[in-house]
Design a protein around this motif. Structure first.
Motif, PDB file in Angstrom:
ATOM      1  N   MET A 176       0.834  -1.192   0.000  1.00 14.07           N
ATOM      2  CA  MET A 176       0.000   0.000   0.000  1.00 14.07           C
ATOM      3  C   MET A 176       0.881   1.260   0.000  1.00 14.07           C
ATOM      4  SD  MET A 176      -3.289   0.945   1.458  1.00 14.07           S
ATOM      5  CE  MET A 176      -3.913   2.096   2.616  1.00 14.07           C
ATOM      6  N   ILE A 177       0.632   2.153  -0.939  1.00 16.95           N
ATOM      7  CA  ILE A 177       1.349   3.434  -0.952  1.00 16.95           C
ATOM      8  C   ILE A 177       0.408   4.501  -0.403  1.00 16.95           C
ATOM      9  CG2 ILE A 177       2.478   5.195  -2.358  1.00 16.95           C
ATOM     10  CD1 ILE A 177       3.295   3.174  -4.323  1.00 16.95           C
ATOM     11  N   GLU A 178       0.860   5.239   0.574  1.00 12.17           N
ATOM     12  CA  GLU A 178       0.045   6.323   1.131  1.00 12.17           C
ATOM     13  C   GLU A 178       0.758   7.648   0.933  1.00 12.17           C
ATOM     14  OE1 GLU A 178      -2.867   6.309   3.182  1.00 12.17           O
ATOM     15  OE2 GLU A 178      -2.724   4.538   4.469  1.00 12.17           O
ATOM     16  N   VAL A 179       0.067   8.579   0.322  1.00 16.87           N
ATOM     17  CA  VAL A 179       0.613   9.924   0.158  1.00 16.87           C
ATOM     18  C   VAL A 179      -0.273  10.863   0.969  1.00 16.87           C
ATOM     19  CG1 VAL A 179       1.076  11.759  -1.504  1.00 16.87           C
ATOM     20  CG2 VAL A 179       1.430   9.376  -2.151  1.00 16.87           C
ATOM     21  N   GLN A 180       0.349  11.602   1.876  1.00 11.20           N
ATOM     22  CA  GLN A 180      -0.452  12.492   2.728  1.00 11.20           C
ATOM     23  C   GLN A 180       0.001  13.938   2.592  1.00 11.20           C
ATOM     24  OE1 GLN A 180       0.135  10.943   6.669  1.00 11.20           O
ATOM     25  NE2 GLN A 180      -0.681   8.948   6.075  1.00 11.20           N
ATOM     26  N   ASP A 181      -0.920  14.780   2.219  1.00 14.90           N
ATOM     27  CA  ASP A 181      -0.705  16.229   2.174  1.00 14.90           C
ATOM     28  C   ASP A 181       0.606  16.612   1.522  1.00 14.90           C
ATOM     29  OD1 ASP A 181      -3.036  16.466   3.644  1.00 14.90           O
ATOM     30  OD2 ASP A 181      -1.945  16.194   5.522  1.00 14.90           O
ATOM     31  N   LEU A 182       0.827  16.068   0.349  1.00 15.22           N
ATOM     32  CA  LEU A 182       2.103  16.294  -0.320  1.00 15.22           C
ATOM     33  C   LEU A 182       2.077  17.618  -1.079  1.00 15.22           C
ATOM     34  CD1 LEU A 182       4.795  14.803  -0.928  1.00 15.22           C
ATOM     35  CD2 LEU A 182       3.731  14.061  -3.042  1.00 15.22           C
ATOM     36  N   SER A 183       3.021  18.497  -0.771  1.00 10.06           N
ATOM     37  CA  SER A 183       3.175  19.723  -1.545  1.00 10.06           C
ATOM     38  C   SER A 183       4.622  19.843  -1.967  1.00 10.06           C
ATOM     39  CB  SER A 183       2.800  20.954  -0.717  1.00 10.06           C
ATOM     40  OG  SER A 183       1.437  20.920  -0.396  1.00 10.06           O
ATOM     41  N   TYR A 184       4.815  20.487  -3.107  1.00 10.01           N
ATOM     42  CA  TYR A 184       6.180  20.675  -3.590  1.00 10.01           C
ATOM     43  C   TYR A 184       6.238  21.993  -4.318  1.00 10.01           C
ATOM     44  CZ  TYR A 184      10.733  19.423  -5.492  1.00 10.01           C
ATOM     45  OH  TYR A 184      12.061  19.403  -5.797  1.00 10.01           O
ATOM     46  N   ILE A 227       8.838  24.942  -6.340  1.00  6.05           N
ATOM     47  CA  ILE A 227      10.146  25.352  -6.861  1.00  6.05           C
ATOM     48  C   ILE A 227      10.098  26.860  -6.881  1.00  6.05           C
ATOM     49  CG2 ILE A 227      11.732  25.290  -8.806  1.00  6.05           C
ATOM     50  CD1 ILE A 227      10.575  22.615  -9.569  1.00  6.05           C
ATOM     51  N   GLY A 228      10.936  27.503  -6.097  1.00  5.92           N
ATOM     52  CA  GLY A 228      10.834  28.957  -5.956  1.00  5.92           C
ATOM     53  C   GLY A 228       9.486  29.285  -5.350  1.00  5.92           C
ATOM     54  N   THR A 229       8.731  30.117  -6.065  1.00  5.96           N
ATOM     55  CA  THR A 229       7.408  30.447  -5.535  1.00  5.96           C
ATOM     56  C   THR A 229       6.323  29.632  -6.223  1.00  5.96           C
ATOM     57  OG1 THR A 229       7.301  32.213  -7.136  1.00  5.96           O
ATOM     58  CG2 THR A 229       8.013  32.809  -4.916  1.00  5.96           C
ATOM     59  N   ALA A 230       6.719  28.856  -7.257  1.00  9.77           N
ATOM     60  CA  ALA A 230       5.706  28.096  -8.001  1.00  9.77           C
ATOM     61  C   ALA A 230       5.304  26.842  -7.216  1.00  9.77           C
ATOM     62  CB  ALA A 230       6.262  27.711  -9.357  1.00  9.77           C
ATOM     63  N   ARG A 231       3.993  26.653  -7.093  1.00 12.40           N
ATOM     64  CA  ARG A 231       3.501  25.438  -6.447  1.00 12.40           C
ATOM     65  C   ARG A 231       3.376  24.351  -7.500  1.00 12.40           C
ATOM     66  NH1 ARG A 231       0.956  24.711  -1.806  1.00 12.40           N
ATOM     67  NH2 ARG A 231       1.057  26.413  -0.311  1.00 12.40           N
ATOM     68  N   ILE A 232       4.231  23.367  -7.437  1.00 10.77           N
ATOM     69  CA  ILE A 232       4.196  22.310  -8.448  1.00 10.77           C
ATOM     70  C   ILE A 232       3.183  21.247  -8.036  1.00 10.77           C
ATOM     71  CG2 ILE A 232       5.598  20.706  -9.758  1.00 10.77           C
ATOM     72  CD1 ILE A 232       6.556  23.560 -10.024  1.00 10.77           C
ATOM     73  N   LEU A 233       3.143  20.928  -6.748  1.00  8.90           N
ATOM     74  CA  LEU A 233       2.126  20.020  -6.221  1.00  8.90           C
ATOM     75  C   LEU A 233       1.476  20.711  -5.036  1.00  8.90           C
ATOM     76  CD1 LEU A 233       3.832  16.502  -6.210  1.00  8.90           C
ATOM     77  CD2 LEU A 233       2.067  17.337  -7.754  1.00  8.90           C
ATOM     78  N   ASP A 234       0.154  20.560  -4.962  1.00  8.93           N
ATOM     79  CA  ASP A 234      -0.578  21.306  -3.961  1.00  8.93           C
ATOM     80  C   ASP A 234      -1.445  20.356  -3.146  1.00  8.93           C
ATOM     81  OD1 ASP A 234      -1.550  23.392  -2.596  1.00  8.93           O
ATOM     82  OD2 ASP A 234      -2.627  24.328  -4.278  1.00  8.93           O
ATOM     83  N   ASN A 235      -0.947  19.988  -1.980  1.00  6.03           N
ATOM     84  CA  ASN A 235      -1.749  19.187  -1.067  1.00  6.03           C
ATOM     85  C   ASN A 235      -2.346  17.936  -1.681  1.00  6.03           C
ATOM     86  OD1 ASN A 235      -2.347  19.334   1.641  1.00  6.03           O
ATOM     87  ND2 ASN A 235      -2.922  21.487   1.382  1.00  6.03           N
ATOM     88  N   VAL A 236      -1.510  17.103  -2.231  1.00  6.09           N
ATOM     89  CA  VAL A 236      -1.997  15.869  -2.842  1.00  6.09           C
ATOM     90  C   VAL A 236      -2.033  14.760  -1.796  1.00  6.09           C
ATOM     91  CG1 VAL A 236      -1.510  14.104  -4.566  1.00  6.09           C
ATOM     92  CG2 VAL A 236      -1.087  16.518  -5.084  1.00  6.09           C
ATOM     93  N   SER A 237      -3.172  14.102  -1.656  1.00  8.44           N
ATOM     94  CA  SER A 237      -3.251  12.929  -0.788  1.00  8.44           C
ATOM     95  C   SER A 237      -3.876  11.808  -1.579  1.00  8.44           C
ATOM     96  CB  SER A 237      -4.131  13.208   0.437  1.00  8.44           C
ATOM     97  OG  SER A 237      -3.534  14.174   1.247  1.00  8.44           O
ATOM     98  N   LEU A 238      -3.328  10.630  -1.482  1.00  8.68           N
ATOM     99  CA  LEU A 238      -3.977   9.492  -2.116  1.00  8.68           C
ATOM    100  C   LEU A 238      -3.490   8.207  -1.479  1.00  8.68           C
ATOM    101  CD1 LEU A 238      -1.900   8.169  -4.706  1.00  8.68           C
ATOM    102  CD2 LEU A 238      -2.239  10.525  -5.244  1.00  8.68           C
ATOM    103  N   SER A 239      -4.255   7.180  -1.710  1.00 11.61           N
ATOM    104  CA  SER A 239      -3.843   5.918  -1.130  1.00 11.61           C
ATOM    105  C   SER A 239      -4.052   4.828  -2.169  1.00 11.61           C
ATOM    106  CB  SER A 239      -4.631   5.728   0.168  1.00 11.61           C
ATOM    107  OG  SER A 239      -5.279   4.520   0.170  1.00 11.61           O
ATOM    108  N   LEU A 240      -2.997   4.063  -2.402  1.00  6.95           N
ATOM    109  CA  LEU A 240      -3.047   3.034  -3.433  1.00  6.95           C
ATOM    110  C   LEU A 240      -2.941   1.670  -2.787  1.00  6.95           C
ATOM    111  CD1 LEU A 240      -0.314   4.501  -5.800  1.00  6.95           C
ATOM    112  CD2 LEU A 240      -2.734   5.033  -5.781  1.00  6.95           C
ATOM    113  N   PRO A 241      -4.020   0.935  -2.744  1.00  6.89           N
ATOM    114  CA  PRO A 241      -3.906  -0.411  -2.194  1.00  6.89           C
ATOM    115  C   PRO A 241      -3.112  -1.304  -3.140  1.00  6.89           C
ATOM    116  CG  PRO A 241      -6.155   0.065  -2.878  1.00  6.89           C
ATOM    117  CD  PRO A 241      -5.356   1.284  -3.160  1.00  6.89           C
TER     118      PRO A 241
END
Ligand SMILES: Nc1ncnc2c1ncn2[C@@H]1O[C@H](COP(=O)(O)OP(=O)(O)OP(=O)(O)O)[C@@H](O)[C@H]1O
Ligand SMILES: [Mg+2]
Lengths: 316, 250
Positions: B1-9, B11-25
């Motif tokens: 199971m892969i769990e991603v919780q509140d992932l943000s990333y 670069i500089g001021t650009a939001r490349i990922l914004d609060n991604v959460s998901l769960s992969l059984p």
């Protein structure tokens, strides 16, 4: 006969042949006399070993540097490593003139390591689609460090030392004065133990990380090998250019990029190239000689141009 | 199971990922789709520790990304990056062989060799096995890298646009093999696709990313719609149902 065996045979022939070349005439018939044996023991054999060790170690260092940089046009002697070693040596001579040779050599290697780290810190930022920028930046970077060394040497009147370090030659090699090169050879040989890791580095950071490699640690250990080899060579015989550039390129064409297979060939080819050049350097104005760095500079440049223009035309 | 919780990333001021959460059984094929620059490669790279985590948490089974041992992770999760440029003169067999490196660390055993031969055969690479990577065509090279990822034999496979450069037959063959891996071996495969028809034909679940946010998640029949194509991809390609499957007419 397999390629490695053929290479080894050629290398042995060159090695034995080189024992009979020099200012003092020596032919196999002389071997019955004690003086001849003393000459061989004290001068000719040390010289042959020094040549073989530095040639093999520099070629391996060049190959590792090219894999880390992922660029086939870099080598330690032109990309700041060699110049940093000289600058380090100069500073040691200035600040701790009485230091033992072991300490000097360690500090030269350390300076070489710092210089290589600086090189990679700068070239990391270069766009990967412009491969020729890397060696160009390397030449400029090495040039700046080299000029700094010249400036300091000029100020403190040590230019003649710098001259010795800058032009590699083996005429002064004698028993008791070249043995540090065994350390350089040993360090280069150790890299065979992690040959797979260096081969994987050549596939890039993403693939390395994916395969569970500690990328930074492997890069750092490669830089240590490069720096120790370069530092020790500069201290003992002076800078020898092009070996680290031309030999890995030639070997890669013939034997591919799997270091487990190609590293022994690289070592042999590097040793053979420097040995042949050193024999030529002793013969061309016999009984005098020219520095081997000059001879290699010419042979290396010619080989390199030939490789550049023949690029991409091989079929395997 | 892969769990991603509140992932943000960012670069500089650009939001490349914004609060991604998901769960992969475990088990199944998950297709990640979205326009260019949506953040798909960034998401995959973060999951495979190719980029350092800035914010959020990712776990793969009991391994936490950023904390766990690199070698343990390499035996559990493999990634095929989007652009592997290799001017390397490694042979195809050597390259595929390095897929076993996390297990043997330089000393391949009989199992490793056998798996490599299987991988070469499975991706039709046997005739090319002794060729250098620099002599291959784009699609052949892509197949070699896929084969390397395959022999890494991990429970989780992250593939960033593996169909790049592949012809129709090779694309279908690869997808069928992935389907087989998911169905018979229970592997979990996350695959970035640009061809929505491939996603609709082979994936169990489709995840849509746009502007660094998750905008849709579900089985292909539910997610892929005319509305999605209009709002997410901002184009007016028509969608038809063929044999119960959404098909985009290009
Ligand atoms: N070094 C960088 N500096 C600035 N922006 C970057 C950098 N690297 C990536 N980006 C931006 O991050 C965003 C997400 O990139 P990413 O590669 O994850 O997109 P993607 O969804 O995989 O796109 P594609 O379908 O084109 O592969 C893009 O807008 C890209 O321009
Ligand atoms: Mg991408």
């Amino acid at each position: 006969m397999s390629r490695p065996a053929l290479g080894l045979l050629l290398l042995c022939l060159l090695f034995v042949g080189s024992l009979f070349v020099g200012a003092t005439p020596l032919v196999p018939a002389d071997l019955l006399t004690a003086e001849a044996w003393a000459l061989i023991r004290d001068s000719r054999l040390p010289r042959a070993f020094a040549v073989v060790l530095s040639g093999a170690a520099l070629a391996i260092a060049g190959q590792i540097m090219q894999l880390i940089a992922r660029n086939r046009f870099v080598e330690p002697m032109t990309a700041g490593t060699g110049q940093s070693a000289m600058l380090g040596l100069l500073l040691v001579s200035l600040l701790m003139p009485g230091a033992e040779i072991g300490v000097k050599m360690a500090l030269a290697a350390l300076a070489a390591l710092l210089g290589s780290l600086g090189f990679f810190a700068i070239t990391r930022r270069l766009p990967p689609q412009e491969p020729l920028l890397v060696p160009l930046v390397g030449i400029v970077y090495g040039g700046v460090i080299g000029s700094t060394a010249v400036y300091i040497a000029f100020q403190i009147d040590l230019l003649q030392y710098l001259d010795i370090w800058m032009t590699g030659e083996f005429s002064g090699t004698m028993r008791g004065r070249y043995e540090l090169l065994w350390v350089a050879g040993g360090v280069a040989a150790l890299s065979y133990l992690v040959a797979d890791q260096f081969s994987i580095l050549g596939l890039g950071e993403a693939v390395s990380l994916n395969l569970g490699l500690n990328y930074r640690q492997v890069v750092l250990s490669g830089l240590v090998v490069i720096s120790v080899v370069t530092g020790l060579t500069v201290v003992t015989v002076g800078a020898i250019p092009f070996v680290g550039l031309v030999v890995p390129n030639l070997v890669s064409r013939i034997a591919g990029d799997n270091l487990r297979r190609s590293l022994p060939l690289t070592a042999m080819a590097g040793a053979a190239l420097v040995l042949a050049s050193d024999i030529f350097a002793r013969l061309v104005v016999h009984p005098f000689e020219v520095p081997v760095a000059t001879v290699i500079g010419m042979i290396g440049a010619a080989l390199f141009l030939w490789m550049l223009y023949g690029r991409g035309q091989h079929v395997s | 199971m892969i769990e991603v919780q509140d992932l943000s990333y960012r670069i500089g001021t650009a939001r490349i990922l914004d609060n991604v959460s998901l769960s992969l059984p475990r088990g199944g094929i998950l297709a990640l789709i979205g326009p260019n620059g949506a953040g798909k490669s960034t998401l995959l790279s973060l999951m495979a520790r190719l980029l350092p985590l800035q914010q959020g948490r990712i776990t793969v089974d009991d391994l936490e990304i950023g904390r766990c041992d690199d070698r343990d992770l390499a035996q559990c999760l493999a990634i095929l990056p989007q652009s592997v440029q290799a001017a390397s003169r490694l042979t195809v067999r050597d390259l595929v062989g390095f897929g076993r490196y996390p297990y043997h660390r330089g000393r391949p055993g009989a199992t490793d060799r056998q798996l490599v031969e299987e991988g070469l055969a499975l991706f039709d690479l046997l005739p090319l096995a002794e060729r250098g990577l620099d002599t291959l065509s784009g699609g052949q090279r892509q197949r070699a890298f896929v084969a390397m990822t395959y022999v890494q034999d991990t429970d989780y496979l992250l593939l960033d646009e593996p169909l790049n450069n592949l012809d129709l037959a090779a694309s279908r063959a690869l997808m069928a093999r992935l389907r087989d891996l998911a169905d018979r071996k229970g592997r979990t495969i996350v695959i970035v696709l640009h061809d929505i028809n491939f996603a609709s034909a082979y994936a169990d679940r489709v995840l849509v990313l746009k502007g660094g946010r998750l905008v849709a998640d579900g089985p292909p029949e539910a997610v892929i719609s005319s509305a999605l194509i209009e709002t997410v991809f901002e184009t007016d390609a028509r969608l038809h149902l063929v044999e119960g499957r959404p098909v985009v007419l290009v």
